[in-house]
Design a protein around this motif. Structure first.
Motif, PDB file in Angstrom:
ATOM      1  N   LEU A 518       0.820  -1.210   0.000  1.00 56.15           N
ATOM      2  CA  LEU A 518       0.000   0.000   0.000  1.00 56.15           C
ATOM      3  C   LEU A 518       0.854   1.261   0.000  1.00 56.15           C
ATOM      4  O   LEU A 518       0.400   2.329  -0.418  1.00 56.15           O
ATOM      5  N   GLY A 519       2.076   1.121   0.495  1.00 53.14           N
ATOM      6  CA  GLY A 519       2.906   2.315   0.655  1.00 53.14           C
ATOM      7  C   GLY A 519       2.592   3.029   1.961  1.00 53.14           C
ATOM      8  O   GLY A 519       2.784   4.228   2.096  1.00 53.14           O
ATOM      9  N   ALA A 520       2.067   2.261   2.937  1.00 52.94           N
ATOM     10  CA  ALA A 520       1.731   2.852   4.239  1.00 52.94           C
ATOM     11  C   ALA A 520       2.910   2.696   5.194  1.00 52.94           C
ATOM     12  O   ALA A 520       3.834   1.921   4.944  1.00 52.94           O
ATOM     13  N   ASN A 521       2.864   3.423   6.297  1.00 41.00           N
ATOM     14  CA  ASN A 521       3.852   3.206   7.353  1.00 41.00           C
ATOM     15  C   ASN A 521       3.521   1.908   8.072  1.00 41.00           C
ATOM     16  O   ASN A 521       2.355   1.680   8.438  1.00 41.00           O
ATOM     17  N   PHE A 522       4.546   1.080   8.295  1.00 39.02           N
ATOM     18  CA  PHE A 522       4.346  -0.186   9.009  1.00 39.02           C
ATOM     19  C   PHE A 522       3.687   0.067  10.367  1.00 39.02           C
ATOM     20  O   PHE A 522       2.788  -0.664  10.784  1.00 39.02           O
ATOM     21  N   GLU A 523       4.091   1.145  11.029  1.00 42.68           N
ATOM     22  CA  GLU A 523       3.565   1.442  12.379  1.00 42.68           C
ATOM     23  C   GLU A 523       2.065   1.726  12.340  1.00 42.68           C
ATOM     24  O   GLU A 523       1.377   1.572  13.340  1.00 42.68           O
ATOM     25  N   ASP A 524       1.554   2.165  11.168  1.00 42.53           N
ATOM     26  CA  ASP A 524       0.133   2.534  11.084  1.00 42.53           C
ATOM     27  C   ASP A 524      -0.779   1.344  10.793  1.00 42.53           C
ATOM     28  O   ASP A 524      -2.002   1.498  10.773  1.00 42.53           O
ATOM     29  N   VAL A 525      -0.184   0.180  10.515  1.00 37.90           N
ATOM     30  CA  VAL A 525      -1.021  -0.948  10.090  1.00 37.90           C
ATOM     31  C   VAL A 525      -1.405  -1.806  11.299  1.00 37.90           C
ATOM     32  O   VAL A 525      -0.553  -2.224  12.075  1.00 37.90           O
TER      33      VAL A 525
END
Ligand code: MCN
Length: 791
Positions: A518-525
């Motif tokens: 997704l291109g998200a921050n790992f911490e946000d998942v």
């Protein structure tokens, strides 16, 4: 049989991202290590009752009478129920997911009423205000039994009555697999080894026992059952069938679970009982298994007796393998053919064998029901074949490592097709791998040549032995897993799945996959699992299947969400969707990263964005940064590995010390190498324990003699040296992530590695170990047998 190497069709492999193959800290660890995990026993509901189960003391007995009056009169006891009081649970437990039990007909009662057929079978329940009062109540229940003849010994039970079920004999579920012409193969053999070998009966022995809590919400009509199960959807559907409720009215929730290892994948009576009792009493009901209860009621596994032979040419080439076996499945063969078919299909696994036959059957006895324990039929196959490889090496005068190298499937034969059909109905074809290369890694990791040199010089009362064991493993069985991925307007990403963890680290590895796609921050998942009301279907955790099924589902769903985010961003940034990049939670037009929009803003905009309106090209477009897809693998992935053990054996006391142990495994592509290594180490300890010390023992009356942790020896940290792990990575062609299974792999080869090592230490004495674990008593006996002129 066609052996010509055919080209693999490689699926488009997800491009490597920095998060795949990295080992960020496990998301779940802070919570679990600081004591803030929540297990079923941590959950409390107002007005909750505690349930204790009254269990059969006999392995086989007619139930004459269950006297409940004294128990009902005790302080705190709210109710005592037998099958007569709960007509709804007189129905048999339905087969877990998808229909009837296979083989000869039998029913599994939730509470036994006419006959109990193993020690520990549930007869009645006591509900009380406290767990202690419920235990006192259970003590006060008086059961009158008429003991019946007991089928305890596997081979005797297979041949004779007493019948466990109403069948002509105690066998069921014949399984077989073959290719080539075994008789012709043995006619070509120059050396044959033939043995009768037994794998011990084992318990999964999770730190947390089974546990369940049910409550009925009168306002919504929902029956919620919290359970430490590995199989929430199967449990939901079983509860629906037994309690005759719509599945939609049942919500199964799985909180933190302290280990499962396979047996928690079965469906057991206690969850039905808490559900029925909660409905009947109008109060929440909790049941927590004690350790002794867990020994007697949580599925046992392994316990196979094989008579097998392997034919070799003088140069060590295997020409034929022939095997027949019995699997002691205890009182109810609830696992069907799934474990025994694994045994057949994994028998010769990593070796080229021209002619092969294996046939087995399940034997019911008056023992605890069987379950699938980490490896599920594969460790038995490995144990027998790898024992015969060592016996063959000794008879041929060829080093055991060399003998294996001469027979391992080589890369040029890939995709190797042994000529067998997997239990999903698909002809077996191995994934890309380099078995000999990976095997050599293991020899180097254990320092094989150096130990062989030391072995030659140490001829005192402590003898050194080296054991090797190789496996190929079908892993990642379908039929499917799915995932919902949703970007929340807070910027957090929710990955909602239908499989639960018992310690594997899915919250970390699946978040790595989602963030990377997704291109998200790992911490946000955040990975959300264990609630059947949030995700509709799942096939359970088992068979090392989550990464190979849920992993690709998460990847493809995250990719879909990313495409939606790109369209919304393109609209806002006045660019083409294909020019939008999303990295670390920000979307921007390629070349101008300074002008970016966060995923949080995109999620909010996406709810109303015209960019997500259906178009003729995308008629099914849905609002929001949200999607759900399922991944259906064509068949299983094939992993490969080797374990090597070095022991010393005291020839006076017959005590075995484990000096060194090494593991090499091919996970296709390790999503999180640290987790993979830890999975392999944990599995290896469980596997080697079967060779060294673990084994369930029953007496003739069907009483479990090893029903406490004083008698059933599980390894302690000081029994096991540190275990180095090396990974070889050859991507699977079965899923776009290229991953193969890992979770069970470590547990497959250990028993053989240990027993081979012990026998290697005593090889000059002619010792043959036909049974595991290699306890001092067994080694001593084998030494006595070896001194006899002939057997
Ligand atoms: N993994 C990875 N890269 C791969 C393969 C796996 O990073 N190529 C990671 C996974 O993402 C996951 C773990 O390794 O975090 C195991 O993955 P997988 O092999 O897919 O196995 P499952 O997740 O399906 O877990 C089931 C498997 C089984 S069948 C038993 S039994 C078992 C096991 O996992 N029981 C366990 N490992 C266990 N570990 C713990 N702590 N507790 C149990 O009860």
């Amino acid at each position: 049989m066609a052996r010509a190497p055919a080209a693999y069709t490689l699926p488009s492999v997800t491009p490597p991202q920095d998060l795949i193959g990295a080992s960020p800290r496990r998301k779940e660890d802070h919570r679990l290590l600081t004591g803030t995990g929540r297990y079923v026993d941590d959950l409390m509901r107002p007005g909750m009752l505690h349930m204790v189960v009254v269990r059969s003391r006999h392995a086989h007995a007619r139930i004459i009478k269950i006297g409940v009056e004294a128990a009902r009169a005790l302080p705190g006891v709210a109710a005592v129920f037998t099958a007569a009081d709960l007509p709804e649970i007189k129905r048999s437990m339905p087969a877990a997911y998808g229909g009837q039990y296979k083989g000869r007909p039998f029913t599994v009662p939730v509470l036994a009423h006419e006959r109990a057929i193993h020690v520990g079978e549930a007869l009645a329940i006591v509900l009380a205000e406290t767990a202690y009062q419920a235990a006192d109540g259970a003590e006060a229940v008086e059961v009158e039994y008429e003991p019946l003849p007991v089928a305890s010994d596997t081979e005797a039970a297979a041949r004779l009555k007493p019948a466990v079920h109403d069948w002509p004999d105690n066998t069921t579920l014949p399984v077989s697999g073959s290719y080539g012409d075994v008789d012709k193969g043995f006619a070509q053999a120059e050396v044959v080894v033939s043995e009768k070998i037994r794998h011990p009966r084992m318990a999964g022995m999770a730190l947390e026992g089974r546990a369940a809590l049910a409550y009925h919400d009168a306002d919504t009509g929902t029956l919620t059952v919290w359970s430490a199960t590995q199989n929430p959807y199967s449990l939901r559907d079983s509860l629906a069938a037994v309690l005759e409720l719509p599945a939609e009215q049942i919500r199964v929730m799985v909180p933190d679970v302290g280990g499962g290892f396979g047996p928690k994948g079965s469906i057991y009576p206690e969850e039905m009982l808490v559900g029925a009792a909660a409905l009947k009493m109008g109060r929440p009901v909790k049941w927590i298994s004690g350790r002794g209860e867990d020994f007697l009621t949580t599925g046992h596994d392994r316990d196979q007796i094989h008579v097998a032979r392997v034919g070799f040419k003088l140069d060590g080439t295997i020409v034929a393998v022939d095997d027949t076996f019995l699997a002691d499945v205890g009182a109810y063969p609830v696992e069907g053919e799934s474990l025994t078919l694994n045994t057949v299909n994994h028998f010769c696994a990593p070796y080229r064998v021209a002619h092969f036959r294996s046939q087995g059957k399940s034997v019911v006895t008056n023992k605890t029901v069987n379950g699938a324990y980490r490896g599920a039929g594969r460790p038995e196959a490995n144990f027998i074949m790898e024992r015969l490889m060592d016996l063959g090496a000794r008879k041929l005068g060829i080093d055991p490592a060399e003998l294996r190298l001469r027979n391992l499937v080589t890369p040029s034969l890939m995709p190797y097709k042994p000529g067998l059909v997997y239990k999903d109905g698909t002809p077996i074809a191995y994934d890309p791998a380099d078995f000999p290369g990976s095997f050599r890694r293991a020899l180097a990791l254990i320092d094989y040549d150096e130990w062989r040199k030391r072995q030659k010089h140490e001829k005192g009362h402590r003898r050194i032995g080296i054991g090797l064991s190789c496996y190929a493993q079908g892993s990642g069985l379908g039929p499917y897993e799915g995932a919902t991925v949703r970007v929340d307007p807070s910027g957090k990403v929710y990955v909602i799945i239908g499989v639960t963890a018992q310690g594997q680290g899915h919250a970390t590895t699946l978040a790595q996959i989602a963030a990377s796609e997704l291109g998200a921050n790992f911490e946000d998942v955040n990975v959300v699992a264990g609630d059947t009301s949030l995700f509709p279907f799942g096939m359970g955790t088992g068979g090392s299947r989550v990464t190979a099924n849920a992993g690709p589902a998460v990847a493809q769903t995250a990719r879909e969400v990313k495409q939606k985010a790109q369209r919304v961003a393109a609209d806002l940034l006045e660019a083409a969707p294909e020019d939008i990049r999303i990295e670390r939670g920000e979307a921007f037009v390629v070349g101008t990263p300074s002008k970016s929009i966060t995923l949080a803003r995109l999620a909010l905009a996406a709810v109303k964005s015209k960019a997500l309106k259906p178009t003729p090209q995308m008629p099914r477009a849905e609002p929001g940064l949200n999607s759900c897809t399922y991944f259906h693998p064509a068949t299983v992935t094939w992993a490969f590995g080797t374990q090597a053990a070095v022991v010393d054996v005291d020839v006076d006391s017959c005590l075995v010390r484990l000096l060194a142990y090494a593991v090499v495994h091919d996970p296709g592509r390790a999503i999180n190498p640290t987790i993979v290594e830890a999975q392999l180490q944990g599995g290896a300890v469980q596997g080697l324990a079967a060779g060294l010390m673990e084994g369930l023992v029953y007496d003739e009356a069907g009483q479990l003699l090893t029903g406490t942790l004083m008698d059933y020896a599980i390894p302690r940290s000081d029994d096991v040296p540190s275990i180095p792990v090396a990974l070889t990575e050859h991507r699977s062609v079965i899923n776009p992530l290229g991953v193969k299974g890992v979770g069970e792999s470590g547990a497959i080869p250990g028993a053989a590695a240990i027993v081979n090592a012990v026998e290697d230490a005593l090889g000059e004495l002619g010792v043959v170990l036909r049974e595991a674990p290699a306890t001092p008593a067994r080694i001593w006996q084998a030494m006595q047998d070896a001194r006899k002129p002939s057997r």
